[in-house]
Design a protein around this motif. Sequence first.
Motif, PDB file in Angstrom:
ATOM      1  N   SER A 109       0.839  -1.203   0.000  1.00 34.24           N
ATOM      2  CA  SER A 109       0.000   0.000   0.000  1.00 34.24           C
ATOM      3  C   SER A 109       0.875   1.255   0.000  1.00 34.24           C
ATOM      4  O   SER A 109       1.837   1.353   0.770  1.00 34.24           O
ATOM      5  CB  SER A 109      -0.878  -0.017   1.255  1.00 34.24           C
ATOM      6  OG  SER A 109      -1.421   1.251   1.447  1.00 34.24           O
ATOM      7  N   GLY A 121       0.901   5.086   3.059  1.00 35.04           N
ATOM      8  CA  GLY A 121       1.859   5.563   4.059  1.00 35.04           C
ATOM      9  C   GLY A 121       2.855   6.526   3.435  1.00 35.04           C
ATOM     10  O   GLY A 121       3.133   7.608   3.978  1.00 35.04           O
ATOM     11  N   LEU A 167       1.396   9.829   2.763  1.00 40.78           N
ATOM     12  CA  LEU A 167       1.359  10.654   3.985  1.00 40.78           C
ATOM     13  C   LEU A 167       2.742  11.226   4.292  1.00 40.78           C
ATOM     14  O   LEU A 167       2.869  12.382   4.700  1.00 40.78           O
ATOM     15  CB  LEU A 167       0.845   9.829   5.176  1.00 40.78           C
ATOM     16  CG  LEU A 167      -0.636   9.454   5.150  1.00 40.78           C
ATOM     17  CD1 LEU A 167      -0.966   8.526   6.314  1.00 40.78           C
ATOM     18  CD2 LEU A 167      -1.516  10.697   5.207  1.00 40.78           C
ATOM     19  N   GLY A 168       3.780  10.407   4.088  1.00 34.65           N
ATOM     20  CA  GLY A 168       5.154  10.889   4.304  1.00 34.65           C
ATOM     21  C   GLY A 168       5.470  12.062   3.384  1.00 34.65           C
ATOM     22  O   GLY A 168       6.038  13.078   3.807  1.00 34.65           O
ATOM     23  N   SER A 226      -7.982  12.174   9.074  1.00 34.89           N
ATOM     24  CA  SER A 226      -7.448  12.408  10.413  1.00 34.89           C
ATOM     25  C   SER A 226      -5.928  12.561  10.335  1.00 34.89           C
ATOM     26  O   SER A 226      -5.343  13.461  10.944  1.00 34.89           O
ATOM     27  CB  SER A 226      -7.838  11.232  11.306  1.00 34.89           C
ATOM     28  OG  SER A 226      -7.193  11.326  12.541  1.00 34.89           O
ATOM     29  N   ALA A 281      -5.551   8.269  14.534  1.00 39.39           N
ATOM     30  CA  ALA A 281      -4.488   8.262  13.502  1.00 39.39           C
ATOM     31  C   ALA A 281      -3.817   9.636  13.409  1.00 39.39           C
ATOM     32  O   ALA A 281      -2.586   9.749  13.398  1.00 39.39           O
ATOM     33  CB  ALA A 281      -5.074   7.858  12.155  1.00 39.39           C
ATOM     34  N   MET A 284       0.153  10.878  13.939  1.00 42.56           N
ATOM     35  CA  MET A 284       0.885  11.551  12.836  1.00 42.56           C
ATOM     36  C   MET A 284       1.413  12.911  13.309  1.00 42.56           C
ATOM     37  O   MET A 284       2.526  13.299  12.993  1.00 42.56           O
ATOM     38  CB  MET A 284      -0.033  11.793  11.630  1.00 42.56           C
ATOM     39  CG  MET A 284      -0.717  10.591  11.101  1.00 42.56           C
ATOM     40  SD  MET A 284       0.356   9.464  10.241  1.00 42.56           S
ATOM     41  CE  MET A 284      -0.742   8.069  10.148  1.00 42.56           C
ATOM     42  N   ASN A 343      10.698   3.581   4.644  1.00 41.46           N
ATOM     43  CA  ASN A 343       9.696   3.784   3.589  1.00 41.46           C
ATOM     44  C   ASN A 343       9.314   2.465   2.929  1.00 41.46           C
ATOM     45  O   ASN A 343       8.150   2.264   2.574  1.00 41.46           O
ATOM     46  CB  ASN A 343      10.212   4.786   2.554  1.00 41.46           C
ATOM     47  CG  ASN A 343       9.943   6.206   3.001  1.00 41.46           C
ATOM     48  OD1 ASN A 343       8.807   6.593   3.188  1.00 41.46           O
ATOM     49  ND2 ASN A 343      11.005   6.960   3.229  1.00 41.46           N
ATOM     50  N   SER A 376       6.979   0.813   5.217  1.00 40.03           N
ATOM     51  CA  SER A 376       5.636   1.430   5.212  1.00 40.03           C
ATOM     52  C   SER A 376       4.761   0.841   4.092  1.00 40.03           C
ATOM     53  O   SER A 376       3.539   0.790   4.221  1.00 40.03           O
ATOM     54  CB  SER A 376       5.756   2.938   5.117  1.00 40.03           C
ATOM     55  OG  SER A 376       5.277   3.425   3.928  1.00 40.03           O
ATOM     56  N   LEU A 377       5.397   0.400   3.002  1.00 34.18           N
ATOM     57  CA  LEU A 377       4.624  -0.206   1.901  1.00 34.18           C
ATOM     58  C   LEU A 377       3.902  -1.478   2.349  1.00 34.18           C
ATOM     59  O   LEU A 377       2.864  -1.833   1.820  1.00 34.18           O
ATOM     60  CB  LEU A 377       5.560  -0.558   0.734  1.00 34.18           C
ATOM     61  CG  LEU A 377       6.159   0.614  -0.057  1.00 34.18           C
ATOM     62  CD1 LEU A 377       7.206   0.097  -1.027  1.00 34.18           C
ATOM     63  CD2 LEU A 377       5.065   1.358  -0.811  1.00 34.18           C
ATOM     64  N   LEU A 429      -2.839   1.746   8.322  1.00 36.07           N
ATOM     65  CA  LEU A 429      -2.502   3.088   7.829  1.00 36.07           C
ATOM     66  C   LEU A 429      -1.658   3.878   8.826  1.00 36.07           C
ATOM     67  O   LEU A 429      -0.722   4.569   8.445  1.00 36.07           O
ATOM     68  CB  LEU A 429      -3.791   3.860   7.502  1.00 36.07           C
ATOM     69  CG  LEU A 429      -3.567   5.269   6.945  1.00 36.07           C
ATOM     70  CD1 LEU A 429      -3.033   5.215   5.522  1.00 36.07           C
ATOM     71  CD2 LEU A 429      -4.839   6.095   6.994  1.00 36.07           C
ATOM     72  N   ALA A 476       1.856   2.622   8.736  1.00 34.18           N
ATOM     73  CA  ALA A 476       2.441   2.960   7.427  1.00 34.18           C
ATOM     74  C   ALA A 476       2.796   4.443   7.389  1.00 34.18           C
ATOM     75  O   ALA A 476       3.908   4.815   6.979  1.00 34.18           O
ATOM     76  CB  ALA A 476       1.448   2.624   6.320  1.00 34.18           C
ATOM     77  N   GLY A 477       1.863   5.291   7.853  1.00 30.29           N
ATOM     78  CA  GLY A 477       2.100   6.734   7.830  1.00 30.29           C
ATOM     79  C   GLY A 477       3.236   7.127   8.761  1.00 30.29           C
ATOM     80  O   GLY A 477       4.138   7.872   8.380  1.00 30.29           O
ATOM     81  N   SER A 523       6.593   6.051   7.317  1.00 33.96           N
ATOM     82  CA  SER A 523       7.016   6.853   6.168  1.00 33.96           C
ATOM     83  C   SER A 523       7.398   8.273   6.594  1.00 33.96           C
ATOM     84  O   SER A 523       8.372   8.834   6.080  1.00 33.96           O
ATOM     85  CB  SER A 523       5.917   6.898   5.116  1.00 33.96           C
ATOM     86  OG  SER A 523       6.354   7.681   4.041  1.00 33.96           O
ATOM     87  N   ILE A 524       6.637   8.858   7.532  1.00 34.05           N
ATOM     88  CA  ILE A 524       6.991  10.220   7.987  1.00 34.05           C
ATOM     89  C   ILE A 524       8.388  10.198   8.622  1.00 34.05           C
ATOM     90  O   ILE A 524       9.241  11.040   8.319  1.00 34.05           O
ATOM     91  CB  ILE A 524       5.936  10.774   8.982  1.00 34.05           C
ATOM     92  CG1 ILE A 524       4.616  11.010   8.251  1.00 34.05           C
ATOM     93  CG2 ILE A 524       6.416  12.078   9.624  1.00 34.05           C
ATOM     94  CD1 ILE A 524       3.443  11.310   9.176  1.00 34.05           C
TER      95      ILE A 524
END
Lengths: 111, 145
Positions: free
Chosen positions: A2, A5, A8-9, A58, B5, B9, B49, B52-53, B58, B61-62, B65-66
């Motif tokens: 997916s 993520g 979002l990064g 969110s 979520a 983040m 990263n 995160s895939l 979510l 993953a977020g 990746s952040i």
Amino acid sequence: MSWEGIALGLFSLGIIGFGFFWVIRLEYYLGYLWWPYPMALGILFILASFFTGNAGWSALLGITGGSFIWGATELKEQAVRAELGWFKYNPRRKPDPPGLRWIKKIKAPHL
Amino acid sequence: MLQFAGFWMAMVTFLGIWCGHVGVRWLEAHSPNIWPPIVVLASSGVALNVFSLFAPNLTLAGVSSIIGITLMWDALEVYRQQRRVLKKHAPANPDNPRHAAYLAAGKAITEDLLNREPQGAPAVLSVPQRIERRQASYERREVEA
């Protein structure tokens, strides 16, 4: 697999980039004493993120809120950078933020 | 039901930038060679990263990746921090042999110019500081030419 993520990064990278832009402009035109307002906006974004039904929205609101809070803490250092001549200094008088009396009682945050 | 979520983040975005700022300054000031930290930061960023895939949800993953993209940006910032030291916009660490060489060559300063409160007026530079700044600007132009 997916890609949400990483999306979002990349969004966080973009919103932090936008942070550089607004911190410089806000300090130039209004001054660092306005710092509570972007901080409050950031907190509002995060509070709103709790009440969206969708995790994606969110997340976007949370990232935006976190970035605005960081930007608020950067305003003071940006003012110093401008005074040192590293950024354009605005010689005009800057408008006082609403509630200046209370704002001056709190030390502007800087991390 | 509250959606958490966004809160996670926000925490990762804020703490990531904060730790990145402090960490980049520390790493650049203490590394005799900037390339090992740059490689470690960039490759950890890529790994997060990739993770995160395949993350199970979510939020994870977020968050990964952040942090991953922040680490990749920090790798670039380590290089940019070295340039800031050479522009005299960041303090040099005399205990670091690389910085000690900059100091010996007059290319860096130990004073942290940002460590002051805003005064509401342009900072007044002393005559030696103005001469030094002009000299640094000429040297930069020569390097870039």
